[in-house]
Motif scaffolding. Structure first.
Motif, short mmCIF file in Angstrom:
data_model
loop_
_atom_site.label_atom_id
_atom_site.label_comp_id
_atom_site.label_asym_id
_atom_site.label_seq_id
_atom_site.Cartn_x
_atom_site.Cartn_y
_atom_site.Cartn_z
N ALA A 41 0.86 -1.19 0.00
CA ALA A 41 0.00 0.00 0.00
C ALA A 41 0.89 1.24 0.00
CB ALA A 41 -0.93 0.00 1.20
N GLU A 42 1.66 1.38 -1.07
CA GLU A 42 2.61 2.48 -1.17
C GLU A 42 2.48 3.16 -2.52
OE1 GLU A 42 6.39 0.55 -0.77
OE2 GLU A 42 6.24 0.44 1.41
N ARG A 43 2.83 4.40 -2.55
CA ARG A 43 2.96 5.17 -3.79
C ARG A 43 4.29 5.88 -3.72
NH1 ARG A 43 -0.65 4.04 -7.87
NH2 ARG A 43 -2.68 3.75 -6.95
N GLU A 44 4.91 6.05 -4.88
CA GLU A 44 6.18 6.75 -4.97
C GLU A 44 6.10 7.78 -6.08
OE1 GLU A 44 9.36 4.00 -5.52
OE2 GLU A 44 8.89 2.88 -3.70
N GLY A 45 6.90 8.79 -5.96
CA GLY A 45 6.96 9.80 -7.00
C GLY A 45 8.22 10.63 -6.87
N THR A 46 8.34 11.57 -7.77
CA THR A 46 9.47 12.49 -7.77
C THR A 46 8.94 13.88 -8.08
OG1 THR A 46 10.94 10.77 -8.59
CG2 THR A 46 11.70 13.04 -8.85
N VAL A 47 9.39 14.85 -7.32
CA VAL A 47 9.04 16.24 -7.60
C VAL A 47 10.30 16.98 -8.04
CG1 VAL A 47 7.04 16.36 -6.08
CG2 VAL A 47 9.28 16.93 -5.17
N GLU A 48 10.09 17.95 -8.90
CA GLU A 48 11.19 18.80 -9.37
C GLU A 48 10.99 20.19 -8.79
OE1 GLU A 48 10.92 18.66 -13.61
OE2 GLU A 48 12.01 16.76 -13.72
N ILE A 49 12.05 20.72 -8.21
CA ILE A 49 12.00 22.05 -7.61
C ILE A 49 13.12 22.88 -8.21
CG2 ILE A 49 12.16 23.35 -5.45
CD1 ILE A 49 11.21 20.77 -4.04
N GLU A 50 12.77 24.06 -8.67
CA GLU A 50 13.76 24.97 -9.22
C GLU A 50 14.71 25.41 -8.09
OE1 GLU A 50 14.29 25.97 -12.29
OE2 GLU A 50 12.55 24.95 -13.15
N LEU A 51 15.99 25.35 -8.35
CA LEU A 51 16.98 25.75 -7.34
C LEU A 51 16.80 27.21 -6.92
CD1 LEU A 51 20.15 23.88 -8.61
CD2 LEU A 51 18.73 23.32 -6.64
N ALA A 52 16.31 28.03 -7.83
CA ALA A 52 16.09 29.45 -7.52
C ALA A 52 15.08 29.61 -6.38
CB ALA A 52 15.62 30.19 -8.76
N GLU A 53 14.13 28.66 -6.25
CA GLU A 53 13.14 28.72 -5.17
C GLU A 53 13.78 28.51 -3.80
OE1 GLU A 53 9.32 26.69 -5.47
OE2 GLU A 53 9.87 26.19 -7.54
N LEU A 54 14.93 27.82 -3.77
CA LEU A 54 15.58 27.48 -2.52
C LEU A 54 16.72 28.41 -2.14
CD1 LEU A 54 15.77 23.61 -3.07
CD2 LEU A 54 13.99 24.89 -1.87
N GLU A 55 17.25 29.13 -3.12
CA GLU A 55 18.40 30.00 -2.88
C GLU A 55 18.08 31.08 -1.86
OE1 GLU A 55 19.74 31.56 -6.63
OE2 GLU A 55 20.38 29.59 -7.34
N GLY A 56 19.01 31.26 -0.93
CA GLY A 56 18.88 32.31 0.06
C GLY A 56 17.92 31.98 1.19
N LYS A 57 17.39 30.77 1.22
CA LYS A 57 16.44 30.37 2.26
C LYS A 57 17.18 29.58 3.34
CE LYS A 57 12.40 31.32 0.00
NZ LYS A 57 12.77 32.04 -1.14
N SER A 58 16.65 29.62 4.55
CA SER A 58 17.20 28.81 5.62
C SER A 58 16.86 27.35 5.36
CB SER A 58 16.61 29.23 6.98
OG SER A 58 15.24 28.87 7.03
N GLU A 59 17.50 26.46 6.08
CA GLU A 59 17.22 25.03 5.90
C GLU A 59 15.75 24.72 6.22
OE1 GLU A 59 18.75 20.67 7.46
OE2 GLU A 59 20.04 22.42 7.74
N ALA A 60 15.20 25.36 7.24
CA ALA A 60 13.80 25.14 7.60
C ALA A 60 12.87 25.62 6.48
CB ALA A 60 13.46 25.84 8.91
N GLU A 61 13.19 26.76 5.89
CA GLU A 61 12.38 27.28 4.78
C GLU A 61 12.48 26.39 3.55
OE1 GLU A 61 12.46 32.10 5.51
OE2 GLU A 61 14.28 31.11 4.77
N GLN A 62 13.67 25.87 3.28
CA GLN A 62 13.84 24.95 2.16
C GLN A 62 13.03 23.67 2.39
OE1 GLN A 62 18.04 24.27 1.61
NE2 GLN A 62 18.43 26.38 0.96
N ASP A 63 13.09 23.14 3.61
CA ASP A 63 12.31 21.95 3.94
C ASP A 63 10.82 22.19 3.73
OD1 ASP A 63 14.58 20.51 4.55
OD2 ASP A 63 14.33 20.66 6.73
N GLU A 64 10.35 23.35 4.12
CA GLU A 64 8.92 23.68 3.95
C GLU A 64 8.54 23.67 2.47
OE1 GLU A 64 5.94 27.40 4.89
OE2 GLU A 64 7.61 27.03 6.25
N ILE A 65 9.38 24.24 1.63
CA ILE A 65 9.13 24.27 0.18
C ILE A 65 9.12 22.85 -0.38
CG2 ILE A 65 10.11 24.96 -2.04
CD1 ILE A 65 11.14 27.51 -0.52
#
Length: 64
Positions: free
Chosen positions: A15-39
């Motif tokens: 009973a599992e599902r798997e996937g992959t998400v793509e995130i633009e690196l620009a969305e993560l730049e300049g963010k704290s680790e907690a903010e990156q995790d949230e994104i």
């Protein structure tokens, strides 16, 4: 581009599902680790929801 693999389970074998998400690196730049995790978790949640059906099981009025 940052690719993040995810797995969703309800605790039963198979009973599992798997996937992959793509995130633009620009969305993560300049963010704290907690903010990156949230994104990242938000992107995973949005992708995983395509496999979930949610519906009410009971409707009632609170008599208090």
């Amino acid at each position: 581009m940052l690719n993040v693999d995810w797995k969703m389970t309800i605790g039963f074998p198979g009973a599992e599902r798997e996937g992959t998400v793509e995130i633009e690196l620009a969305e993560l730049e300049g963010k704290s680790e907690a903010e990156q995790d949230e994104i990242i978790y938000k992107a995973i949640w949005e992708d995983a929801m395509q496999y979930v059906d949610v519906f009410p099981t009971r409707k009632y009025k609170d008599e208090a």
